[in-house]
Design an enzyme around this catalytic site. Structure first.
Site, PDB file in Angstrom:
ATOM      1  N   LYS A 141       0.873  -1.176   0.000  1.00  0.00           N
ATOM      2  CA  LYS A 141       0.000   0.000   0.000  1.00  0.00           C
ATOM      3  C   LYS A 141       0.909   1.224   0.000  1.00  0.00           C
ATOM      4  CE  LYS A 141      -1.381   2.904   2.251  1.00  0.00           C
ATOM      5  NZ  LYS A 141      -1.072   4.397   2.050  1.00  0.00           N
ATOM      6  N   GLU A 191      10.268  16.304  14.142  1.00  0.00           N
ATOM      7  CA  GLU A 191      10.967  16.132  12.873  1.00  0.00           C
ATOM      8  C   GLU A 191      10.687  17.336  11.984  1.00  0.00           C
ATOM      9  OE1 GLU A 191      11.738  11.945  10.999  1.00  0.00           O
ATOM     10  OE2 GLU A 191       9.661  12.017  11.662  1.00  0.00           O
ATOM     11  N   CYS A 224      13.565  10.456   7.345  1.00  0.00           N
ATOM     12  CA  CYS A 224      13.573  10.136   8.776  1.00  0.00           C
ATOM     13  C   CYS A 224      14.993  10.100   9.321  1.00  0.00           C
ATOM     14  CB  CYS A 224      12.871   8.809   9.031  1.00  0.00           C
ATOM     15  SG  CYS A 224      13.573   7.430   8.101  1.00  0.00           S
ATOM     16  N   GLY A 283       6.599   5.089   8.496  1.00  0.00           N
ATOM     17  CA  GLY A 283       5.815   6.312   8.565  1.00  0.00           C
ATOM     18  C   GLY A 283       5.931   6.941   9.943  1.00  0.00           C
ATOM     19  N   GLU A 323       9.147   1.139  11.183  1.00  0.00           N
ATOM     20  CA  GLU A 323      10.222   2.128  11.029  1.00  0.00           C
ATOM     21  C   GLU A 323       9.542   3.476  11.115  1.00  0.00           C
ATOM     22  OE1 GLU A 323      12.199   4.955   9.941  1.00  0.00           O
ATOM     23  OE2 GLU A 323      12.133   4.193   7.884  1.00  0.00           O
TER      24      GLU A 323
END
Length: 497
Positions: free
Chosen positions: A194, A401, A304, A248, A270
């Protein structure tokens, strides 16, 4: 829908719209390009100007369950193939992806916006997962030992875990797909991918390449949708699904873990990061700045693994700020497909708004803008390379982030201080350390709470290495032999003979 992509020779002259037109735009289910059950479509947007470049089928819960059924039906046949047969197919995927690398890179830029050098690097990295796991598939990690009592043998076999649901983000639409698909197939699993709704075309193009390479129908299925929560929830509550791999945000990861718990589905996560980049006084300044540019500006900061917090010791602080500012301000910003561009747009207007908010908060608390710091007028979702100095502890930009081209730099005095600062976060994905004293660098690397550490390097990603984090940055590892073990069950057999 064509089953081949990227063969034409005119791709260097093609626009984002033309590139997108040559990628599949329907789902891949059971080897067929499917229009879905509701005949709805969603738009794919070029971040460089906000224009529509494609419409893609908007899958439903029923489509997700059709993909699960296809993967379950294909599971026994794929599991029965020898490791060498699976290896050969994965190696063909590597070669085909390498042959089509320029098309794939330009397609990534068309839907993601990143500069072409970044996209080319991603395709090379993504293809390497096919090669690595093609080589890994025939290796037998089963174990045979004598029990300590001597009463029996201990046999440990690795078996495919089963149907896997793979969920990937928009920032690396090729690499995140192959990093999950390749080990799943190498281990003997079938899967449903997906991809992110912002960047579905790259995943579909890779699906076409995999069909061309000989991946059997149903082994890899791709479901595109804007209703990710509903579709994924339906798949995770189908008892045929036995594995979830998600890349994500930490917030979404927590939701998925709760949903996976209902069927006790093995989960790899992750998740988010807040990477510290530590520069000690004795570091080579030129090397540290070069590493900082890679760690911060790879993928335009939308990664990330991007350096989020720059901690620089006082003795080298001013020189580091100046050199980094020189490098950042020299970057050429523009449409990623244009020649010479080094920084493309961010992915959405919301991404720009977040960066604006974080910079404004830091400045309001006392940080100084050394370069950049003001949104670039449209069209497109651009933000300039930005350096903030003297960032104050407690600023939002040190806790969230950034996911953008902003370097927040904070001075520190002692080794003990910077270790505490680096660990003062709920995240623990990656860290970077620059020092000429290797003893100190490796001591600090051992003390920092992150799953990966770059010592005098601004990049850590490697298909042969275990990628993953500690704390709220995730569970499990991707890459290396460890990544393949995420897709197997270990069966212990006690035997006497």
């Amino acid at each position: 829908m064509p089953k081949t992509v990227g063969l034409e020779s005119s791709i260097e002259a093609e626009s984002a719209l033309e590139l997108a037109s040559r990628a599949p735009n329907t789902m891949l289910i059971d080897g067929d390009w499917s229009g879905g059950t509701n005949s709805n479509w969603f738009d794919v947007i070029d971040p460089a100007d906000g224009s529509k470049i494609a419409s893609v089928v908007n899958g439903t819960q029923d489509d997700g369950l059709r993909a699960v059924a296809a993967a379950a039906s294909a599971a026994e046949g794929w599991k029965a193939k020898s490791p060498r047969q699976r290896s050969d197919i994965l190696m063909r995927c590597f070669h085909l992806m390498t042959e089509r690398a320029e098309f794939l890179a330009r397609l990534i830029t068309a839907e993601n916006g990143k500069a072409l050098p970044d996209a080319r690097g991603e395709v090379s990295y993504a293809a390497e997962f096919f090669r690595w796991y093609a080589e890994e598939s025939p290796r037998d990690f089963s174990e045979l030992a004598i029990a300590p009592s001597g009463a029996n043998r201990i046999v440990v076999q690795h078996q495919p875990i089963g149907v896997a649901v793979l969920i990937t983000p928009w920032n690396f639409p090729a690499a995140m797909a192959t990093r999950k698909i390749a080990p799943a197939l190498a281990a003997g699993c079938t899967c449903i991918l997906k991809p992110a709704a912002e960047t579905p075309l790259t995943a579909l193009a890779i699906g076409a390449i995999m069909l061309e390479a000989g991946v059997p129908a149903g082994v890899v299925n791709i479901v595109t949708t804007t209703s990710a929560g509903e579709v994924v929830n339906a798949m995770l509550h189908d008892p045929r699904v036995r594995k979830l791999s998600f890349t994500g945000s930490t917030g979404v990861g927590k939701i998925l873990l709760k949903e996976a718990a209902d069927q006790v589905i093995s989960s790899s996560m992750e998740l988010g990061g807040n990477a510290p980049f530590i520069v000690f006084d004795d570091a080579d300044l030129e090397s540290a700045v070069a590493g900082a540019m890679v760690a911060k500006m790879r993928n335009g900061g939308e990664a990330c693994t991007a350096a989020n917090r720059f901690y620089v010791q006082r003795g080298i602080y001013d020189a580091f700020v100046q050199r980094l500012t020189d490098e950042m301000s020299a970057l050429k910003v523009g449409r990623g497909l244009d020649a010479g561009i080094q920084l493309g747009p961010l992915i959405t207007p919301a991404a720009v708004a977040k960066v604006e908010r974080l910079v404004l908060d830091a400045v309001n608390r006392g940080a100084k803008i050394v370069t950049g710091g003001t949104k670039i007028a449209g069209p497109g979702y651009f933000y300039p390379p930005t350096v903030l100095s003297e960032v104050v502890p407690g600023s939002d930009i040190l806790n969230e982030e950034i996911f953008g081209p902003v370097a927040a730099i904070i001075p520190f005095e002692t080794q003990e201080e910077v270790i505490a600062l680096a660990n003062n976060t709920e995240y623990g994905l990656v860290s970077y350390i620059y020092s000429a004293d290797h003893k100190r660098a490796f001591f600090v690397a051992g003390e920092i709470e992150s799953g990966m550490v770059g010592v005098n390097r601004g990049i850590v990603s490697d298909a042969a290495a275990p990628f993953g984090g500690m704390k709220q940055s995730g569970l499990g590892r991707e890459g290396g032999r460890h990544g393949m073990l995420e897709y197997v069950e270990m069966k212990y057999i006690a035997a006497s003979w």
